[in-house]
Write an enzyme that holds these catalytic residues in place. Structure first.
Site, PDB file in Angstrom:
ATOM      1  N   CYS A  69      -3.213  -9.121  -0.292  1.00 56.36           N
ATOM      2  CA  CYS A  69      -2.424  -8.437  -1.329  1.00 56.36           C
ATOM      3  C   CYS A  69      -2.265  -9.269  -2.601  1.00 56.36           C
ATOM      4  O   CYS A  69      -2.546  -8.792  -3.714  1.00 56.36           O
ATOM      5  CB  CYS A  69      -1.069  -8.020  -0.773  1.00 56.36           C
ATOM      6  SG  CYS A  69       0.053  -9.386  -0.349  1.00 56.36           S
TER       7      CYS A  69
ATOM      8  N   HIS B 205       4.753  -8.891   0.332  1.00 48.13           N
ATOM      9  CA  HIS B 205       3.689  -7.957  -0.055  1.00 48.13           C
ATOM     10  C   HIS B 205       3.840  -7.597  -1.527  1.00 48.13           C
ATOM     11  O   HIS B 205       4.939  -7.596  -2.077  1.00 48.13           O
ATOM     12  CB  HIS B 205       3.741  -6.696   0.804  1.00 48.13           C
ATOM     13  CG  HIS B 205       2.571  -5.786   0.581  1.00 48.13           C
ATOM     14  ND1 HIS B 205       1.283  -6.137   0.899  1.00 48.13           N
ATOM     15  CD2 HIS B 205       2.481  -4.535   0.042  1.00 48.13           C
ATOM     16  CE1 HIS B 205       0.456  -5.162   0.587  1.00 48.13           C
ATOM     17  NE2 HIS B 205       1.157  -4.173   0.060  1.00 48.13           N
TER      18      HIS B 205
ATOM     19  N   HIS C  23      -3.243  -1.455  -3.869  1.00 48.00           N
ATOM     20  CA  HIS C  23      -2.895  -2.670  -3.126  1.00 48.00           C
ATOM     21  C   HIS C  23      -3.856  -2.858  -1.961  1.00 48.00           C
ATOM     22  O   HIS C  23      -4.588  -1.949  -1.567  1.00 48.00           O
ATOM     23  CB  HIS C  23      -1.443  -2.623  -2.644  1.00 48.00           C
ATOM     24  CG  HIS C  23      -1.166  -1.620  -1.553  1.00 48.00           C
ATOM     25  ND1 HIS C  23      -0.217  -1.812  -0.574  1.00 48.00           N
ATOM     26  CD2 HIS C  23      -1.702  -0.407  -1.290  1.00 48.00           C
ATOM     27  CE1 HIS C  23      -0.176  -0.779   0.239  1.00 48.00           C
ATOM     28  NE2 HIS C  23      -1.066   0.097  -0.169  1.00 48.00           N
TER      29      HIS C  23
END
Length: 392
Positions: free
Chosen positions: A304, A352, A364
């Protein structure tokens, strides 16, 4: 499958039952044993689909947290290795200079012998820890020229500096060994979490997988509705702001010049950010479909924070490697003011991140086993959104 859910620590489960009071133990032991036997799960019992889903999501979240730890440790390891290499190079160069200088000092001693001094022990000089002590002991120091004495002083100074550098290199090597060990631990932690998640999923039957897919579909639909609501709210707010600006411009008269100048400056800033954000988003869109690989920064795969770092680098903006550092770069803005290009961070532990594209959606790298994709920022519910950051 939704890649994340709101994370909460797993509580301790206490197996068995509470021991009855001593006074009633004899009277209730048979009934108690019977109830325990009936209540005990069989060896073949399985958790519900909902329990499996929560457990898998928790494991993926824990793996992503471990991934960010791995990223931070790997970055620290690389920096430490660079420092060690630099120190070792420095020590090698200094040692070479010392060897050359030591040979020169030996020639000084030989020259003094030729002028009538006591015969010098050149081998002792070459092995001496302190050449100045050697010269003093052999009564040669008084016979050296000013230039030769300065050379001895320089040698002693350089020797002390080299000894210090060697100690620094040794300490840095020990630190490097420690960080490399931590790196291996982080890597093993990620692999363990992922293996456990894969094991849980592999035990599902075809029917259970279908039920799980249905649950995920409902969750996705709810996230999409929430994204659409955000898009509508932003559109309404933008329209209202435009109407207010138009009214102000119409009725401001002479003072409108000042207001116009202020608006112009703000517009210039917005335009600059938009141009950079467009480049970051254009890069991110070309990465859609590439696999999530923990610790990866491209170009074939990403995790990520590796994706967001690479996207903004394409726009000329250098971001740190981990989510924990990226969240501190730029300006934090409320969710209601989010713009394309902003970074959206998730979970209380900020493990994240995604790149906002507009209309409640982001690009993402979700989790291991998945691919870079466009998805609602509400994929796990609004409660898991930690913050929004404008990085440039």
């Amino acid at each position: 499958m939704a890649s994340h859910r709101k994370w909460s620590p797993t509580g301790t489960r206490i197996a068995g039952i509470r021991t009855p009071a001593l006074a009633t133990a004899a009277l209730t032991s048979v009934a108690l044993l019977s109830q325990t036997a009936n209540a005990a799960p069989s060896a073949d019992s399985k958790p519900s689909i909902e329990e499996v889903e929560k457990k898998v999501d928790d494991l993926y979240h824990q793996a992503e947290t471990a991934t960010e730890k791995y990223n931070a440790t790997r970055e620290k390891t690389a920096q430490q290795r660079k420092r060690v290499d630099s120190l070792l190079d420095d020590v090698a160069q200094r040692t070479e200079k010392l060897n050359t200088a030591r040979e020169e000092l030996g020639s000084f001693a030989a020259a003094q012998y030729r002028t009538g001094a006591a015969a010098p022990d050149t081998a002792s000089l070459l092995l001496a820890d302190n050449p100045q002590d050697y010269f003093d002991q052999t009564q040669l120091m008084n016979r050296l020229t000013t230039r030769q004495k300065a050379a001895v002083d320089d040698y002693v100074t350089e020797q002390a500096a080299t000894t210090k550098k060697r100690a620094e290199a040794s300490e840095s090597l020990q630190t490097l060994t420690t960080t490399q060990s931590a790196l291996r631990t982080s890597k093993a932690d990620v692999q363990r979490k992922l293996a456990e998640a894969r094991s849980l999923l592999s035990k599902l039957t075809a029917e259970e997988k279908a039920r799980l897919a249905a649950i995920e579909k409902k969750q996705q639909e709810a996230a999409d509705r929430k994204a659409a609501e955000l898009a509508q709210q932003q559109a309404a707010a933008q329209k209202k702001a435009q109407e207010a600006a138009a009214q102000q411009q119409t009725g401001s008269g002479t003072s409108g010049t000042t207001g116009s100048a202020g608006t112009s400056g703000s517009s210039a800033t917005d335009s600059s950010y938009t141009a950079k954000a467009d480049k970051a988003l254009a890069f991110a869109r070309t990465q859609v479909g590439k696999p999530y690989v923990w610790g990866a920064t491209g170009p074939g795969s990403y995790d990520c924070s590796g994706l967001t770092q690479a996207a903004w680098k394409a726009a000329g903006v250098d971001l740190p490697r981990t989510t924990w550092d990226q969240v501190n770069v730029g300006t934090t803005v409320p969710l209601s003011d989010i713009k394309p290009g902003d970074l959206v961070f998730f979970y209380d532990d900020i493990s994240h991140v995604g790149l906002y594209v507009g209309n409640g959606m982001m690009i993402h790298a979700p989790k291991p086993g998945a691919y870079v994709r466009e998805e609602s920022i509400f994929y796990g519910g609004e409660s898991i959104i930690h913050s929004v950051v404008r990085p440039a």
